[in-house]
Design an enzyme around this catalytic site. Sequence first.
Site, short mmCIF file in Angstrom:
data_model
loop_
_atom_site.label_atom_id
_atom_site.label_comp_id
_atom_site.label_asym_id
_atom_site.label_seq_id
_atom_site.Cartn_x
_atom_site.Cartn_y
_atom_site.Cartn_z
N CYS A 236 -16.28 -10.71 -26.21
CA CYS A 236 -14.94 -11.12 -27.15
C CYS A 236 -15.40 -10.58 -28.43
O CYS A 236 -16.37 -11.06 -29.24
CB CYS A 236 -14.84 -12.67 -27.03
SG CYS A 236 -13.51 -13.14 -28.54
N CYS B 86 -14.17 -12.84 -31.55
CA CYS B 86 -14.94 -14.23 -32.01
C CYS B 86 -15.98 -14.39 -30.86
O CYS B 86 -17.34 -14.14 -31.21
CB CYS B 86 -13.96 -15.36 -32.05
SG CYS B 86 -12.45 -15.71 -30.86
N SER B 87 -15.89 -15.34 -29.79
CA SER B 87 -16.84 -15.76 -28.96
C SER B 87 -16.26 -16.23 -27.56
O SER B 87 -16.95 -16.99 -26.80
CB SER B 87 -17.85 -16.64 -29.54
OG SER B 87 -17.24 -17.75 -29.79
N CYS B 88 -14.88 -15.90 -27.20
CA CYS B 88 -14.31 -16.44 -26.23
C CYS B 88 -15.50 -16.08 -24.82
O CYS B 88 -15.84 -15.10 -24.35
CB CYS B 88 -12.85 -15.89 -25.84
SG CYS B 88 -12.14 -16.17 -27.64
#
Lengths: 208, 213
Positions: free
Chosen positions: B119, B122-124
């Site tokens: 991602c 962000c950090s999905c």
Amino acid sequence: MNGVHDLGGLTCFGPVVPEADEPAFHEDWERRVFAMTLASLGGGLGPVDAFRHAIERMNGTEYLRTTYYEHWLAALETRAADRALAEAPRADEPLTVEGVEAAVPAGAPSERDEGPAPRFAVGDRVRTLNLNPRGHTRLPRYVRGRVGVVASCHGNHVFPDTAAHDAGEAPQPLYSVRFEASALWGPEAPARDALYIDLWDSYLEPAT
Amino acid sequence: MSAHHHSHDAPPNPYLEKRRSGEASEKLAERAAAIEQMLVDKGLVTTDALDRLVEIYENDLGPMNGARVVAKAWTDEAFKARLLEDATTAIAELGFSGMQGEHMVVVENTPEVHNVVVCTLCSCYPWPVLGLPPMWYKEAAYRSRVVIEPRTVLADFGLELGGEVEVRVWDSSAEIRYLVLPERPAGTGDLDEDALAALVTRDAMIGVARPAA
């Protein structure tokens, strides 16, 4: 927005450094921040899109020099201020343990029955628009103005660019689009390699 | 490619470790406590609910879930077909579902195709099957480099891929969450599902490693 969070394609950050036997949380305040964020999403502090955008609204230098959960903490504070939480009346019903037990396995699907029909089908060539919104978007800079091929259609999903700003869910078709590595990074990219990214209908135009 | 790339020789972030010192931590803990007090006082959440959320994600969910999905796909062709057709429903057959896994897609590694997930924004990450992501997945170096130089990043993880393999990077820009179905290692024909699941690492399901042989 054009923020430093939009990192795809930069090569200045050095090696990936895995931590051996890494714990889920390094400090206790991180646990609390994590839990508060999950408890607040879709509820008192608004949709996840607004939370993500609150992180993007951090000063860029601050974003790069702080740790992951510091970003979440900053976003919690920003959203609490956005929502004037300190002045708000007390809510009727808090999220309880029972509520958590129900909410975690149910999740919060973003797919919706409403919204327009898809303009594109699998196999269509599309070009991403050179959009540079000042607000939230999920179109990274490294894929703007590029030509790819629709690989699949995911149905209609909540549109983050509006949802993040209390401007409504405005669901629209979401596609998985394939870009050849050479289309993104130039002729020296490995010929076979590709990138897939999920893009909303309004990010795209037809390409011949 | 013939050119040797030095991007991974750039020094790592000099700021991040310093944030974990005593004074910085104390201030962060104070800020977190203030927000928690406000959320509780405003009747939005109970302290018990917050504790339960921590417990679920620190203890109950993790990559052992995804490993079971993979092991079943390796041993049950009909399940594998359902997994590739509608991963959310197939994964739910095993009892895994929910937050950050509402819209699952499984991408299969083959001798011709190697998949890796990121991602960039962000950090999905697919929490119901992998738990919470490691820090390296959420930090700048991986998020930035894996889309532009996946083969170098994979080589840094010890995974070398030939030029005949197609590398597909999946950037999780929406709520669709991706799980890599690694190739079943050779010589595992006589292992049962539990033994197979034990071979499947988190990193293999992200796509930066192969399962243990």
